[in-house]
Write an enzyme that holds these catalytic residues in place. Structure first.
Site, mmCIF file in Angstrom:
data_model
loop_
_atom_site.group_PDB
_atom_site.id
_atom_site.type_symbol
_atom_site.label_atom_id
_atom_site.label_comp_id
_atom_site.label_asym_id
_atom_site.label_seq_id
_atom_site.Cartn_x
_atom_site.Cartn_y
_atom_site.Cartn_z
ATOM 1 N N ARG A 83 9.715 -57.000 35.550
ATOM 2 C CA ARG A 83 9.507 -58.362 35.071
ATOM 3 C C ARG A 83 10.081 -58.560 33.674
ATOM 4 O O ARG A 83 10.665 -59.600 33.370
ATOM 5 C CB ARG A 83 8.016 -58.704 35.115
ATOM 6 C CG ARG A 83 7.741 -60.180 34.896
ATOM 7 C CD ARG A 83 6.320 -60.545 35.252
ATOM 8 N NE ARG A 83 5.349 -59.897 34.375
ATOM 9 C CZ ARG A 83 4.039 -59.903 34.576
ATOM 10 N NH1 ARG A 83 3.535 -60.512 35.638
ATOM 11 N NH2 ARG A 83 3.228 -59.310 33.742
ATOM 12 N N LYS A 185 7.975 -64.336 31.143
ATOM 13 C CA LYS A 185 6.995 -64.265 30.057
ATOM 14 C C LYS A 185 7.727 -64.461 28.726
ATOM 15 O O LYS A 185 7.827 -63.545 27.910
ATOM 16 C CB LYS A 185 6.241 -62.919 30.105
ATOM 17 C CG LYS A 185 4.881 -63.049 30.817
ATOM 18 C CD LYS A 185 4.151 -61.736 30.879
ATOM 19 C CE LYS A 185 2.689 -61.837 30.523
ATOM 20 N NZ LYS A 185 1.866 -62.638 31.441
ATOM 21 N N GLU A 221 -1.168 -73.194 37.741
ATOM 22 C CA GLU A 221 -1.782 -72.009 37.135
ATOM 23 C C GLU A 221 -2.976 -72.410 36.273
ATOM 24 O O GLU A 221 -3.145 -73.573 35.927
ATOM 25 C CB GLU A 221 -0.776 -71.269 36.245
ATOM 26 C CG GLU A 221 0.407 -70.705 36.999
ATOM 27 C CD GLU A 221 1.044 -69.533 36.267
ATOM 28 O OE1 GLU A 221 0.315 -68.614 35.850
ATOM 29 O OE2 GLU A 221 2.273 -69.549 36.108
HETATM 30 C C1 LIG Z 1 0.866 -62.857 32.364
HETATM 31 C C2 LIG Z 1 0.592 -64.116 33.111
HETATM 32 C C3 LIG Z 1 -0.088 -64.138 34.341
HETATM 33 C C4 LIG Z 1 -0.730 -62.924 34.946
HETATM 34 O O1 LIG Z 1 0.159 -61.874 35.225
HETATM 35 P P1 LIG Z 1 -0.411 -60.416 35.454
HETATM 36 O O2 LIG Z 1 0.817 -59.608 35.705
HETATM 37 O O3 LIG Z 1 -1.302 -60.469 36.632
HETATM 38 O O4 LIG Z 1 -1.133 -60.019 34.212
HETATM 39 C C5 LIG Z 1 -0.215 -65.359 34.996
HETATM 40 N N1 LIG Z 1 0.259 -66.501 34.469
HETATM 41 C C6 LIG Z 1 0.897 -66.525 33.288
HETATM 42 C C7 LIG Z 1 1.406 -67.812 32.761
HETATM 43 C C8 LIG Z 1 1.066 -65.341 32.565
HETATM 44 O O5 LIG Z 1 1.679 -65.367 31.383
#
Ligand SMILES: *Cc1c(COP(=O)(O)O)cnc(C)c1O
Length: 342
Positions: A83, A185, A221
Site C-alpha cells: 500500500r 494514505k 467511510e
Molecule cells: C488507514 C485507514 C483505514 C484503515 O486501514 P487499515 O489498514 O485497516 O488500518 C481506513 N480508512 C482510512 C481513510 C484510512 O486512512
C-alpha cells in the site's frame, strides 16, 4: 529484552519517544537502499521541502504485539508494504520494495522491543512515512525523498467495555473526490478531515460518516476507518471504487465474516437509508480494530442502530481478529508475521 519501566495500563494513543527510528533517503527515480536506525528525535529539514509546501507525503499505520506465544508479531505487514508503494506512486515518489520495507520495520521493532506492551496491554504502533525532502519552490515533485519509521507504545484503544460510536453523516464535507487521492494514505487527506471532526465533536458526536462525493445517497467511510453493515445474513461494505482506502482490517474482516460467521459478504454500494435500518453497523481499522456504531444522525434526525448496542457479528469478528493478531487462536491464513528480536 527487559521491558521499559512504563505504566502500561495508563497508555493511551499518543506520541511516546522510543530508542530509535529508521531513516533512509532516495533520489527521484532511484532505488531505496542503505538506510539505518538512528536515535529517536527531531530532524532537520529545509523550509522549502516538498512535503512542507505541497504535501508530498504518505504514511502507514501498523502494530506489533507481544503475543500469547511470547513472540513479537506483526499483522499482514506485506499489505502495508504494497500500500505504501501504491501511495508513493500516486504522489510521484520512489516506490519502496516490499522486502526493503519489511526489513526496515523489523529492525525498528526489534531495536525498540522493550517498548512493546506486555501481552494484552496494547501494542507498539508503527508509523512509516515517505516524504519529499528537497527544496522545491515551484509545484513539482521533489528530487530527494526520505523514508522514516518511528513507533510509540499505545494502550488498548478501548479500556473495558466498548462504547458504540455516535456518528454524524456529513452533508457539509466530503472526505475524498472521485479520481482524487482518497484511495491512498496521502497526508493531505487527514488535514482535510480535521475541521469536519472538530465540528462533529463540538456537537457531541464521536466521528464523521462520510458520503460519496458524486452520490450522497451512498456511504463511504467513518473517519479513518472502513464501514460494514449487517442485515440478516448479509454483510455489505462499500466497494473499492477509487475514493475508499483499502484497509488491511477491511480485507481481513471480509475473509473472517465468510469463513467464521458464514455471512454472505457483498462489496458494493451502501445506501445511507439502509444504514438507518441495519441490524448492525461497525467500522474497521488498525487503530479501532472492529468498533460498533450505535447512532447515526443526518440532517437533524437521529437513527439508533441495534438499540445502540454492539451487535453479534462485530463482537465475534473483533474477538476473532484480535485472537489471531495476539496468537490466542490459530492463524490458518498466514497473517501473523514473527519478528525475531535480538
Ligand atoms: C488507514 C485507514 C483505514 C484503515 O486501514 P487499515 O489498514 O485497516 O488500518 C481506513 N480508512 C482510512 C481513510 C484510512 O486512512
Amino acid at each position: 529484552m527487559t521491558k521499559q519501566n512504563i505504566d502500561w495500563d495508563a497508555l493511551g494513543f499518543g506520541v511516546y519517544p522510543t530508542r530509535s527510528m529508521w531513516q533512509s533517503t532516495c533520489p527521484i527515480n532511484g532505488d531505496w537502499a542503505d538506510g539505518s536506525l538512528i536515535p529517536y528525535g527531531n530532524i532537520e529539514i529545509s523550509p522549502a521541502a516538498g512535503v512542507l509546501n505541497y504535501g508530498q507525503g504518505v504514511f502507514e499505520g501498523m502494530k506489533a504485539y507481544h503475543s500469547a506465544k511470547d513472540r513479537i508479531v506483526l499483522f499482514r505487514p506485506n499489505m502495508n508494504g504494497k500500500r505504501i508503494a501504491n501511495s508513493s506512486h500516486r504522489l510521484c515518489m520512489p516506490e519502496l520494495k516490499t522486502d526493503y520495507f519489511l526489513n526496515a520495520v523489523e529492525q525498528v521493532v526489534s531495536d525498540n522491543s522493550d517498548f512493546i506492551p506486555p501481552y494484552g496491554k496494547g501494542g507498539l504502533y508503527i508509523r512509516p512515512i515517505v516524504w519529499g525532502t528537497s527544496p522545491t519552490l515551484g509545484v513539482a515533485p521533489a528530487s530527494k525523498y526520505t523514508f522514516m519509521i518511528y513507533t510509540a507504545p499505545v494502550g488498548s484503544y478501548f479500556k473495558g467495555n466498548i462504547k458504540p460510536l455516535n456518528l454524524i453523516a456529513s452533508d457539509s464535507y466530503h472526505r475524498a473526490a472521485p479520481k482524487g487521492i482518497g484511495n491512498v494514505k496521502a497526508i493531505g487527506n487527514y488535514s482535510a478531515s480535521l475541521r469536519p471532526v472538530i465540528e462533529a465533536k463540538t456537537q457531541g458526536f464521536d466521528e464523521v460518516l462520510y458520503l460519496k462525493a458524486d452520490d450522497e445517497r451512498l456511504v463511504e467511510e467513518v473517519g479513518s476507518a472502513n464501514i460494514f453493515m449487517r442485515k440478516g445474513n448479509q454483510l455489505v461494505t462499500p466497494k473499492l471504487s477509487g475514493s475508499i482506502l483499502p484497509g488491511v482490517t477491511r480485507d481481513s474482516i471480509i475473509q473472517l465474516a465468510q469463513d467464521r460467521l458464514g455471512l454472505q459478504v457483498e462489496e458494493g454500494e451502501l445506501l445511507l437509508s439502509d444504514v438507518f435500518s441495519a441490524d448492525e453497523i461497525f467500522c474497521t481499522g488498525t487503530a479501532v480494530v472492529v468498533t460498533p456504531v450505535g447512532q447515526v444522525t443526518f440532517r437533524g434526525k437521529t437513527h439508533t442502530i441495534n438499540d445502540g448496542n454492539m451487535g453479534e457479528a462485530a463482537t465475534e469478528l473483533r474477538k476473532t481478529l484480535l485472537g489471531i493478531q495476539r496468537e490466542d487462536i490459530d492463524d490458518p491464513y498466514g497473517w501473523v508475521h514473527e519478528v525475531k528480536t535480538t
